[in-house]
Design a protein around this motif. Structure first.
Motif, short mmCIF file in Angstrom:
data_model
loop_
_atom_site.label_atom_id
_atom_site.label_comp_id
_atom_site.label_asym_id
_atom_site.label_seq_id
_atom_site.Cartn_x
_atom_site.Cartn_y
_atom_site.Cartn_z
N ARG A 43 58.25 12.48 30.08
CA ARG A 43 57.59 13.51 29.33
C ARG A 43 58.26 14.31 28.77
N PRO A 44 58.33 14.87 27.64
CA PRO A 44 58.92 15.97 26.46
C PRO A 44 58.81 17.09 27.66
N PHE A 45 60.20 17.59 27.91
CA PHE A 45 60.99 18.74 28.18
C PHE A 45 59.84 20.44 27.73
N LEU A 46 60.09 20.24 26.33
CA LEU A 46 58.34 21.45 26.52
C LEU A 46 57.73 21.56 27.72
N ASP A 47 56.71 20.37 27.85
CA ASP A 47 56.41 20.16 29.41
C ASP A 47 56.61 21.00 30.14
N THR A 48 57.36 21.19 30.17
CA THR A 48 58.15 21.84 31.46
C THR A 48 58.15 22.53 31.19
N LEU A 49 58.25 23.96 30.16
CA LEU A 49 58.61 24.87 29.75
C LEU A 49 56.89 25.58 29.52
N LEU A 50 56.19 24.94 29.02
CA LEU A 50 54.72 25.25 29.10
C LEU A 50 53.90 25.14 30.10
N PHE A 51 54.72 24.45 31.39
CA PHE A 51 53.70 24.27 32.69
C PHE A 51 53.71 25.38 33.24
N HIS A 77 49.47 19.34 18.76
CA HIS A 77 47.73 19.01 18.88
C HIS A 77 47.25 18.38 19.89
N ASP A 78 46.23 19.17 20.73
CA ASP A 78 45.70 18.18 21.88
C ASP A 78 46.85 18.20 22.51
N ASN A 79 47.48 19.09 23.24
CA ASN A 79 48.46 19.62 24.50
C ASN A 79 47.69 19.21 25.82
N PRO A 80 48.14 18.33 26.48
CA PRO A 80 47.18 17.69 27.97
C PRO A 80 47.82 19.54 28.85
N VAL A 81 49.12 20.13 28.89
CA VAL A 81 49.37 21.37 29.93
C VAL A 81 48.58 22.13 28.91
N ALA A 82 48.54 22.38 27.70
CA ALA A 82 48.10 23.42 27.44
C ALA A 82 46.82 23.69 27.30
N ARG A 84 44.96 22.85 29.98
CA ARG A 84 45.23 22.36 31.89
C ARG A 84 44.89 23.88 32.06
N PHE A 85 45.65 25.24 31.26
CA PHE A 85 45.88 26.22 31.56
C PHE A 85 45.42 27.45 30.55
N GLY A 86 44.51 26.49 29.22
CA GLY A 86 44.10 27.24 28.00
C GLY A 86 44.69 28.20 27.57
#
Length: 179
Positions: A43-51, A77-82, A84-86
């Motif tokens: 997964r992109p490392f940014l996903d970890t930060l966004l989570f 665009h349509d980022n699933p992590v964002a 998930r948390f709104g």
């Protein structure tokens, strides 16, 4: 208001993530891909930060981009992590790379009064909201930093501290060793 400061408690709702560096030390891995988008555990490392930001209640994240900014724009665009948390994701593209200060200056119009600034290639396993009370602690606290001691700081910039106060920053320490 915190006692004696005359200022209301700051509330951290916004984070800005530095995503504009070239990542030259990683060679071919970052020739076409910004370092924060490199995969870690598929997964992109940014996903970890966004989570991490999402689980701490952050509502908005501004990605400060320069190098290959179109890939950062596509990522949001349509980022699933964002989703998930709104969280609301935005990108601010720096027209010419000017380092951390330049990226922040270019994005100043998007910044809340209080925000968290993160590097797009680093993660601290900590309570991000613990920084908020530090800002409210005294009238001189304009910035709160989270620092990490490392056994050999030769690869990093260094913050010199006295108690809880940063007294100076060094680009690189003069000799290998702990910092």
């Amino acid at each position: 208001m915190p006692r004696g400061t005359g200022r209301p408690d700051p509330v951290l709702r916004q984070a800005m993530i530095l995503c504009g560096g070239l990542g030259t030390r990683l060679g071919a891995l970052t020739a076409e891909t910004p370092k924060p988008l490199l995969a870690v555990a598929d997964r992109p490392f940014l996903d970890t930060l966004l989570f991490e930001l999402g689980r701490h209640g952050f509502e908005e994240v501004v990605l400060l981009a320069a190098f290959r900014s179109e890939k950062i724009e596509s990522y949001i665009h349509d980022n699933p992590v964002a989703a998930r948390f709104g969280m609301r994701l935005r990108v601010c593209i720096e027209p010419d790379q000017a380092g951390t200060g330049g990226a922040l200056a270019h994005a100043a119009h998007l910044a809340d009064d209080t925000f968290l600034l993160l590097n797009g290639d680093s993660w601290f396993d900590c309570n991000l909201l613990a920084l908020t009370p530090l800002l409210a602690r005294g009238p001189r606290a304009e910035i709160a930093l989270m620092l990490r001691s490392v056994p050999d700081a030769a690869r990093y910039g260094v913050a010199l501290v006295r108690g809880e106060t940063v007294t100076a920053f060094l680009e690189r320490p003069p000799a290998p060793g702990p910092a």
